[in-house]
Write a protein that holds these residues in place. Structure first.
Motif, mmCIF file in Angstrom:
data_model
loop_
_atom_site.group_PDB
_atom_site.id
_atom_site.type_symbol
_atom_site.label_atom_id
_atom_site.label_comp_id
_atom_site.label_asym_id
_atom_site.label_seq_id
_atom_site.Cartn_x
_atom_site.Cartn_y
_atom_site.Cartn_z
ATOM 1 N N GLU A 62 0.876 -1.316 -0.034
ATOM 2 C CA GLU A 62 0.007 -0.157 0.006
ATOM 3 C C GLU A 62 0.850 1.264 -0.166
ATOM 4 O O GLU A 62 0.216 2.393 -0.437
ATOM 5 N N ASN A 63 2.292 1.075 0.356
ATOM 6 C CA ASN A 63 3.057 2.156 0.435
ATOM 7 C C ASN A 63 3.913 2.513 -0.980
ATOM 8 O O ASN A 63 4.666 3.300 -0.842
ATOM 9 N N PHE A 64 3.552 1.650 -1.913
ATOM 10 C CA PHE A 64 4.058 1.808 -3.228
ATOM 11 C C PHE A 64 2.960 2.332 -4.099
ATOM 12 O O PHE A 64 1.675 2.047 -4.142
ATOM 13 N N LYS A 65 3.281 3.324 -4.995
ATOM 14 C CA LYS A 65 2.455 3.914 -5.839
ATOM 15 C C LYS A 65 3.124 4.144 -7.102
ATOM 16 O O LYS A 65 4.427 4.458 -7.045
ATOM 17 N N ALA A 66 2.363 4.246 -8.088
ATOM 18 C CA ALA A 66 2.856 4.625 -9.672
ATOM 19 C C ALA A 66 2.205 5.739 -10.118
ATOM 20 O O ALA A 66 0.977 5.830 -10.120
ATOM 21 N N ILE A 67 2.788 6.489 -10.924
ATOM 22 C CA ILE A 67 2.368 7.352 -11.894
ATOM 23 C C ILE A 67 2.970 7.046 -13.259
ATOM 24 O O ILE A 67 3.991 7.193 -13.655
ATOM 25 N N HIS A 68 1.926 6.751 -14.307
ATOM 26 C CA HIS A 68 2.029 6.414 -15.490
ATOM 27 C C HIS A 68 1.992 7.540 -16.442
ATOM 28 O O HIS A 68 0.803 8.060 -16.473
ATOM 29 N N CYS A 69 3.261 7.960 -17.192
ATOM 30 C CA CYS A 69 3.040 8.898 -17.891
ATOM 31 C C CYS A 69 2.990 8.379 -19.683
ATOM 32 O O CYS A 69 3.617 7.238 -19.737
ATOM 33 N N LEU A 70 1.925 9.025 -20.454
ATOM 34 C CA LEU A 70 1.713 8.291 -21.688
ATOM 35 C C LEU A 70 2.884 8.256 -22.665
ATOM 36 O O LEU A 70 3.121 7.596 -23.320
ATOM 37 N N GLU A 71 3.552 9.547 -22.396
ATOM 38 C CA GLU A 71 4.881 9.662 -23.397
ATOM 39 C C GLU A 71 6.014 9.996 -22.693
ATOM 40 O O GLU A 71 5.831 10.478 -21.633
ATOM 41 N N SER A 72 7.177 9.410 -23.294
ATOM 42 C CA SER A 72 8.526 9.767 -22.588
ATOM 43 C C SER A 72 8.873 11.253 -22.655
ATOM 44 O O SER A 72 8.654 12.041 -23.658
ATOM 45 N N SER A 73 9.191 11.712 -21.641
ATOM 46 C CA SER A 73 9.976 13.017 -21.470
ATOM 47 C C SER A 73 11.321 13.231 -22.111
ATOM 48 O O SER A 73 11.843 14.412 -22.092
ATOM 49 N N GLY A 74 11.967 12.008 -22.361
ATOM 50 C CA GLY A 74 13.259 11.850 -22.636
ATOM 51 C C GLY A 74 14.307 12.245 -21.807
ATOM 52 O O GLY A 74 15.658 12.001 -21.890
ATOM 53 N N ALA A 75 14.191 12.166 -20.596
ATOM 54 C CA ALA A 75 15.325 12.178 -19.826
ATOM 55 C C ALA A 75 14.411 11.995 -18.098
ATOM 56 O O ALA A 75 13.174 12.279 -17.959
ATOM 57 N N ALA A 76 15.251 11.887 -17.051
ATOM 58 C CA ALA A 76 14.703 11.662 -15.777
ATOM 59 C C ALA A 76 14.191 13.026 -14.927
ATOM 60 O O ALA A 76 13.560 12.645 -13.969
ATOM 61 N N GLY A 77 14.710 14.229 -15.320
ATOM 62 C CA GLY A 77 14.236 15.465 -14.771
ATOM 63 C C GLY A 77 12.647 15.320 -14.524
ATOM 64 O O GLY A 77 12.360 15.764 -13.294
ATOM 65 N N LYS A 78 11.915 15.374 -15.639
ATOM 66 C CA LYS A 78 10.472 15.527 -15.229
ATOM 67 C C LYS A 78 9.764 14.385 -14.409
ATOM 68 O O LYS A 78 8.984 15.075 -13.546
ATOM 69 N N PRO A 79 10.029 13.247 -14.601
ATOM 70 C CA PRO A 79 9.461 12.259 -13.755
ATOM 71 C C PRO A 79 10.071 12.349 -12.207
ATOM 72 O O PRO A 79 9.234 12.320 -11.248
ATOM 73 N N ARG A 80 11.335 12.751 -11.895
ATOM 74 C CA ARG A 80 11.734 13.144 -10.733
ATOM 75 C C ARG A 80 10.918 14.365 -10.041
ATOM 76 O O ARG A 80 10.698 14.382 -8.853
ATOM 77 N N ASN A 81 10.813 15.394 -10.907
ATOM 78 C CA ASN A 81 10.156 16.652 -10.421
ATOM 79 C C ASN A 81 8.608 16.032 -9.979
ATOM 80 O O ASN A 81 7.904 16.627 -9.047
ATOM 81 N N ILE A 82 7.886 15.270 -10.842
ATOM 82 C CA ILE A 82 6.719 14.664 -10.682
ATOM 83 C C ILE A 82 6.720 14.115 -8.950
ATOM 84 O O ILE A 82 5.604 14.053 -8.256
ATOM 85 N N GLY A 83 7.874 13.182 -8.836
ATOM 86 C CA GLY A 83 7.962 12.704 -7.551
ATOM 87 C C GLY A 83 8.115 13.307 -6.418
ATOM 88 O O GLY A 83 7.511 13.207 -5.294
ATOM 89 N N ILE A 84 8.923 14.573 -6.490
ATOM 90 C CA ILE A 84 9.161 15.470 -5.586
ATOM 91 C C ILE A 84 7.737 16.089 -5.079
ATOM 92 O O ILE A 84 7.423 16.139 -3.881
ATOM 93 N N LYS A 85 6.788 16.323 -6.032
ATOM 94 C CA LYS A 85 5.562 16.893 -5.643
ATOM 95 C C LYS A 85 4.642 15.994 -4.887
ATOM 96 O O LYS A 85 3.834 16.319 -4.143
ATOM 97 N N GLN A 86 4.864 14.565 -5.266
ATOM 98 C CA GLN A 86 4.132 13.541 -4.514
ATOM 99 C C GLN A 86 4.903 13.278 -3.281
ATOM 100 O O GLN A 86 3.966 12.663 -2.391
#
Length: 340
Positions: A62-86
């Motif tokens: 229950e303490n694992f969660k996922a956010i699935h983006c439809l398209e690749s952003s091309g690098a890890a920066g955007k997904p990491r920023n999404i993670g920070i907000k969460q």
């Protein structure tokens, strides 16, 4: 209301079906106990089975969660920023989806941060591939215990090998100062880490290995930072431009005194092993990094520390001798972090 996790672990995921299982296992095997974590996967448009592997664990923990983006952003920066907000944890730890944490990594970092009220706690790391392992990355540095120092007191922090997985950040430091990753470019962790250092007043260093950084040797699944093409060097230039500006905006240190030589050494290490690109693209690469190379002359910086081959490459780039420079970009397979 759910109890606040001790650590939020943010993991960007892109086409790592062959590696992510080992990363997850290393998190599940932490001596701290997985129930103290919040694990946030950001699937950045993967086209392999990474999606299914992640969802399996989402259904079990229950303490694992996922956010699935439809398209690749091309690098890890955007997904990491999404993670920070969460992130809800008191601390945040960034993991790559192909690295392996040592069993006591989180316990070591968390206990030290709590005991000393540190904003950032840094450990060391080793690198490995299917062929070998290198645990001597910090051998040339004076690695001794440091407790709650500033980057001004110890420029050492910006000079040692940099990797996000070996650092625990207080989440409040990151969010209060709006410290985010540049998006769409490789090596964005260099900017993020530097800004965090410049914002922090309590940085600690523990001379103990925290995790193992994977070197992907397969040409079919190279990581972004291990694929030395024109885009990689364009990103290098973008990030170094941003770093120089960052040091000017927060003048606690002089970039050219504490960091330029390390970045120049890293650049020539990468140039020497450009892989799978045409001669035309190599010329474009040289043109892309020329501005950064010529800074050595502009600031009167001695480059005698470069190996003979790299000094020759340096000289060829300065005079725009593309044919001569290309002869020193040999594309050999090598192990990351060796002979830098």
């Amino acid at each position: 209301m759910l109890q606040q996790p001790k650590i939020s672990i943010v993991i960007p995921v892109y086409n790592v079906e062959n590696y992510i299982q080992e990363t997850i296992d290393s998190i599940l095997n932490q001596t701290m106990g997985v129930h103290h974590f919040e694990v946030i996967f950001i699937n950045d448009g993967s086209t392999d089975d990474s999606h299914q592997i992640i969802d399996k664990y989402i259904s079990e923990y229950e303490n694992f969660k996922a956010i699935h983006c439809l398209e690749s952003s091309g690098a890890a920066g955007k997904p990491r920023n999404i993670g920070i907000k969460q992130a809800r944890g008191k601390y945040v730890l960034f993991a790559d989806p192909d690295d392996v944490f040592l069993p006591d990594a989180c316990t070591t970092l968390y206990r030290f941060a709590e005991e000393h009220e540190s904003e950032i706690v840094i450990g060391t790391f080793s690198s490995f591939s299917e062929y070998d392992e290198n645990d001597k990355l910090f051998e040339s540095f004076d690695c001794k215990l440091m407790v709650n120092k500033t980057v001004e007191e110890h420029p050492f922090f910006v000079q040692i090998p940099n990797n996000l997985g070996a650092k625990l950040y207080r989440t409040e430091l990151i969010k209060a100062n709006n410290i985010l990753f540049p998006e769409g470019v490789a090596s964005q962790d260099a900017y993020f880490t530097t800004k965090a250092y410049l914002m922090a007043e309590k940085i600690s260093f523990i001379p103990k290995n925290i995790f193992k950084y994977r070197i992907r040797t397969s040409s079919e699944t190279p990581s972004i930072t291990q694929n030395r093409n024109l885009k990689y060097f364009q990103d290098f230039s973008v990030i170094r431009t941003m770093l120089i500006q960052l040091y000017r905006e927060y003048p606690r240190l002089d970039y050219f005194e504490v960091r330029y030589l390390n970045d120049l050494r890293w650049l020539f290490y990468q140039l020497e092993y450009v892989n799978n690109v045409s001669a035309h693209e190599k010329i474009q690469i040289i043109q892309t990094v020329y501005w950064f190379v010529v800074l050595a002359e502009q600031y009167g910086i001695d480059v005698d520390f470069l190996t003979p081959n790299r000094r020759e490459l340096f000289n060829k780039i300065l005079i725009n001798d593309y044919e001569g420079a290309i002869t020193h970009m040999n594309g050999q397979l090598h192990t990351l972090f060796k002979n830098i």
